[in-house]
Design an enzyme around this catalytic site. Sequence first.
Site, short mmCIF file in Angstrom:
data_model
loop_
_atom_site.label_atom_id
_atom_site.label_comp_id
_atom_site.label_asym_id
_atom_site.label_seq_id
_atom_site.Cartn_x
_atom_site.Cartn_y
_atom_site.Cartn_z
N PRO A 90 0.81 -1.22 0.00
CA PRO A 90 0.00 0.00 0.00
C PRO A 90 0.84 1.26 0.00
O PRO A 90 1.80 1.39 0.75
CB PRO A 90 -0.82 -0.13 1.30
N CYS A 91 0.44 2.18 -0.85
CA CYS A 91 1.28 3.35 -1.11
C CYS A 91 0.60 4.67 -0.77
O CYS A 91 1.13 5.73 -1.05
CB CYS A 91 1.69 3.38 -2.59
#
Length: 471
Positions: A90-91
Amino acid sequence: MILNIFSMFDGVGGFIVGLNDANNSIGKEVFKTTYSNQFEPSRKAQDAYEVGVYRFPQVNHLPDDIMTVSDDKFKVMRENNVNMIVGGFPCQDYSVARSLKDEQGIQGKKGVLFWEIIRATKIIQPKYLILENVDRLLKSPSKQRGRDFAVMLGAFNKMGYSVEWRVINAADYGRSQRRRRVFFFVYKNDTNWAKHLDEFYNDDNSNQGSLDDFVENPHQYDDYIFSNGLFARQFPIHSEPKVDGNKVRRASHWLGNDVDYDDYILNISDNFTGTIWNTGIMRHGKYFTIDTTPEIEEPMTLGEVVGKAKDEFIAKFEDINLGHSEYKKYIERYIIKDKDKILKFQQLRDAKRIPRTRPDGSEYFYSEGAMSPYDSFSLPARTMLTSEGSVNRSTHLLFENGEYRLLTPNEAEILQDFPLDWTKYKQNEETKEILEVSDRMRMFFMGNALVTGIVKRIGIGLNHIVEEFQA
């Protein structure tokens, strides 16, 4: 040698699709995904997970928050010969979609999920990892640029791994979307590939504490970065680094060698002051990084994507006339009839200078440059975001046959190199019921996905390394 894979943060299976495509290109099964994990904490319905269940019935799917997956489950994976981990972790906390005042970096709520990769790696001890994130990660956080990535490098170093990285714009290498992402190739230091590098570059763990030796040879890994590394082989770059005035954009840094793991990571976090460019390698606590320029390949244009989506849609029908008729009805769903909606898109895409007030009461102007009235069919597409399809400045706006319309889910899938209708169906794991996925969710999936054609090339390159060095 078969690489048995655990796909973390799997989404709708982008890494699996890309590596399966690599298998097809190689002509044999090299990459076999045996476990996957997908969980979206903010959603009750786990649509992406159920797409994975539908598409990959042979995979052992974990529907749980990765932070609740037990160490014992990872031990089972190791016992079952999982020797590779992949994941686009997840960014959101690094993303350019967040304003600078909101960015939280590796300390952010989703940023901490990187440590789940580290936990899984410590227990499973894979030979290789392929990871992906937004390119802003290399400069996060804004007040201590590069710290988060340096912490990640240090975490892998302390576990006995090397890391090669490259920022890749998919359109630079023949794909249809201008999507910049940083990819990591992580490999264990006891693989034959790593041992070969130790011998070739005269660089092993025995001189890890010698800062003077490191400083005297900052060009040590130039051959690797420009020609010998996995990314150099699969994504060629020009042989000279970029320059800023008369200064070459090159940096090297020693991450330290604290004995205690926690002290080591905290020391990097508190004291890091280095620079990290778009290409580099970290081995035995030393990293070398250069700002490089890709050797551009002809991209696929948005017009070609639209044409391909149309042709593949029509080809599903034996009667070509019926296919054309059904395609016309399908496209009609995405044509914008509402004039107010068209006007709103035009306003969003226009230049703007809006007065705003800061929390302290001071005033400033928020400015945005003008965009073209609609997206060009003669260029590759812009980066898709999870908001694709909504009335949003970032949404693609097409003008075709005298009418404005949105991208179709099929076109979005092709922009990410997925097969047509990949995300159309999902399956409930318990009831086995197969349902259609909403267009809104399909566009969200693609905005969150990666370009599988890039993963395919990475897979082909990794196979060359494995075969050459029996790694």
